[in-house]
Design an enzyme around this catalytic site. Structure first.
Site, PDB file in Angstrom:
ATOM      1  CD  GLU A 169      -3.115   1.137  -2.142  1.00 46.20           C
ATOM      2  OE1 GLU A 169      -3.526   0.031  -1.725  1.00 46.20           O
ATOM      3  OE2 GLU A 169      -3.727   2.208  -1.956  1.00 46.20           O
ATOM      4  CG  HIS A 216      -2.028   0.882   1.307  1.00 46.92           C
ATOM      5  ND1 HIS A 216      -1.955   2.205   0.903  1.00 46.92           N
ATOM      6  CD2 HIS A 216      -3.300   0.693   1.742  1.00 46.92           C
ATOM      7  CE1 HIS A 216      -3.129   2.782   1.111  1.00 46.92           C
ATOM      8  NE2 HIS A 216      -3.968   1.888   1.614  1.00 46.92           N
TER       9      HIS A 216
END
Length: 292
Positions: A266, A167
């Site tokens: 991400e 992330h």
């Protein structure tokens, strides 16, 4: 724990951080840091480009918390999981990992960390959703380029089903002035605005953005003269996120005025497209980042 017995090369040192031990890297090619809590990379500054990652100055630290910014490890599920499981994005980013080794090379420094099902307390929130055995190995190489790989191995006797993400929060000058190349033509789910769409041209940010692109292509973050090229492996989805004004104000660990300085790109495996691992099988999710 092996945390304090692993031999460190001259370019790395173990220091006390706000969430426990941190490996700091000082190499001619780059500086960086990774927390053992969550195996969380919070800095990478390749020479001569400076810091590439964004870290919230209001991040929470400590047991059970998730650091805001850098590269959180979403595992063993992404988002709320397949049946609205909690905590959000799984438990891996909320628990300490074990330091396995640190290796210095001419090109940079590689830090290896590990998390297994036997490391988890029985009362850990979310533990009840993962009944099988697993080993998660994270390798981070800090150099002129940043390599992050998460290898998951099913150490149990039944199938193991996972979703996951790296992330990554990127520091930008002003998110309203940046764009993302490489996703043109890709279909995406718009989780902020609703509906399924197809990307027309570069991605730009004009409002809260939370999109799940079905794409394996490289993405280039264009920020004035700076180009950050993001490649990945083992990931069918690219998630693009910025909370904008209203959501930033609702997030307790995010500065109200912090949203213009970051953009998330991400490498992800989202629920609905989980990876199923048979006993002994492995999967590698990777992200490779360079500044051109």
């Amino acid at each position: 724990m092996s945390t304090f017995t692993v031999e460190l090369p001259p370019s790395a040192r173990l220091v006390d951080g706000p969430a426990g031990p941190v490996i700091e890297v000082h190499h001619p090619a780059a500086t960086g840091e990774v927390h053992l809590h969550g195996a969380h990379v919070t800095s990478w500054a390749p020479e001569p480009h400076g810091e590439v990652l964004w870290l919230s100055p209001e991040s929470a630290y400590g047991p059970g918390e998730a650091i805001r910014g850098g590269i959180p490890i979403c595992f063993p599920w992404f988002g709320p999981g397949p049946d609205d499981w909690q905590p959000m994005h799984g438990f891996a980013r909320r628990v300490p990992w074990t330091l396995v080794g640190v290796r210095e090379q001419a090109a940079g420094v590689t830090v290896r960390l590990r998390l297994t099902d036997t490391d988890l307390p029985d009362d850990l929130p979310g533990r009840e959703h993962l009944t099988g055995g697993f080993t998660a190995d994270l390798a981070v190489t800090f150099g002129a380029e940043l390599d992050v790989t998460l290898e998951t191995t099913n150490s149990g006797t039944d199938d193991l089903r996972i979703s996951a993400a790296l992330h990554t929060y990127f520091a930008v000058s002003d998110v309203r002035q940046v764009s993302l190349d490489g996703l043109a033509g890709a279909g995406y789910l718009d989780k902020a605005g609703g509906g399924d769409h197809r990307q027309d041209g570069p991605v730009t940010f004009t409002a809260e953005t939370d999109r799940v692109y079905r794409s394996t292509a490289d993405v280039t973050l264009v920020d004035g003269p700076r180009r950050v090229v993001i490649s990945k492996s083992g990931s069918p989805h690219t998630v693009v996120w910025n909370p904008w004004v209203a959501k930033s104000a609702r997030l307790p660990d995010f500065p109200d005025a912090g949203w213009p300085q970051m953009a998330c790109v991400e490498a992800a495996i989202v629920p609905g497209d989980e990876v199923t691992l048979g006993p002994g099988a492995s999967h590698v999710l990777g992200q490779h980042i360079r500044v051109s």
